[in-house]
Design a protein around this motif. Structure first.
Motif, PDB file in Angstrom:
ATOM      1  N   LYS A   3       0.867  -1.160  -0.079  1.00  0.00           N
ATOM      2  CA  LYS A   3       0.094   0.044   0.108  1.00  0.00           C
ATOM      3  C   LYS A   3       0.666   1.222   0.040  1.00  0.00           C
ATOM      4  O   LYS A   3       2.067   1.255   0.607  1.00  0.00           O
TER       5      LYS A   3
ATOM      6  N   ASP B 241       1.247   5.518   0.727  1.00  0.00           N
ATOM      7  CA  ASP B 241       1.233   6.361   1.890  1.00  0.00           C
ATOM      8  C   ASP B 241      -0.162   6.576   2.165  1.00  0.00           C
ATOM      9  O   ASP B 241      -0.620   7.102   3.458  1.00  0.00           O
ATOM     10  N   LYS B 242      -0.996   6.669   1.122  1.00  0.00           N
ATOM     11  CA  LYS B 242      -2.312   6.898   1.171  1.00  0.00           C
ATOM     12  C   LYS B 242      -3.558   5.628   1.368  1.00  0.00           C
ATOM     13  O   LYS B 242      -4.437   5.620   1.690  1.00  0.00           O
ATOM     14  N   GLY B 243      -2.412   4.378   1.479  1.00  0.00           N
ATOM     15  CA  GLY B 243      -3.377   3.240   1.828  1.00  0.00           C
ATOM     16  C   GLY B 243      -3.970   2.590   0.484  1.00  0.00           C
ATOM     17  O   GLY B 243      -4.853   1.649   0.723  1.00  0.00           O
TER      18      GLY B 243
ATOM     19  N   THR C 174      -3.496   0.059  -3.012  1.00  0.00           N
ATOM     20  CA  THR C 174      -2.560  -0.794  -3.815  1.00  0.00           C
ATOM     21  C   THR C 174      -2.579  -0.587  -5.193  1.00  0.00           C
ATOM     22  O   THR C 174      -3.099   0.633  -5.801  1.00  0.00           O
TER      23      THR C 174
END
Length: 126
Positions: free
Chosen positions: A98, A100-102, A104
């Motif tokens: 992931k 840094d914003k979460g 994929t």
């Protein structure tokens, strides 16, 4: 003479007062943007330079190292670089990392409407 100096002083102070108020108003409208710097490997991916990506992998580039919070595979997904995404996956790029914003790589492909890369990523997921 005194009247002239007083009138001139008042005129200049009025002028500079208005100029400063205009200057302050223009400062309120200034927008400062963050400059984004991407490493050369990810820049080659964004540009779609398959040859350069291949050479950098041969030279030992870390294909999972993040640049500006995203992995190279996420850049390939974001910009619909199918051949580069396949090359990265074949060389061990991690599919479910992931950013840094979460997100994929698959999420970037979906957000960007990069259907070709999304299909590729789904086929590797199985």
């Amino acid at each position: 003479m005194k009247k002239t100096v007083i009138i001139l002083s008042l005129a200049l102070s009025t002028y500079f007062g208005q100029a400063m108020s205009n200057f302050n108003a223009s400062i309120e409208n200034v927008t400062i943007e963050k400059m984004v710097v991407v490493n050369p490997f990810c820049a080659a991916i964004v540009q779609g330079d398959l040859e350069m990506v291949e050479k950098l992998i041969e030279l030992g580039e870390d294909i999972n190292q993040k640049s500006n919070g995203k992995t190279p595979l996420q850049y390939a997904a974001r910009y619909n670089r199918v051949e580069i995404a396949k090359l990265l996956l074949d060389n061990g790029a991690k599919l479910n990392t992931k950013c840094d914003k979460g997100f994929t790589a698959l999420k970037y492909a979906e957000i960007s409407k990069a259907t070709d890369v999304a299909q590729l990523l789904k086929s590797y997921k199985k």
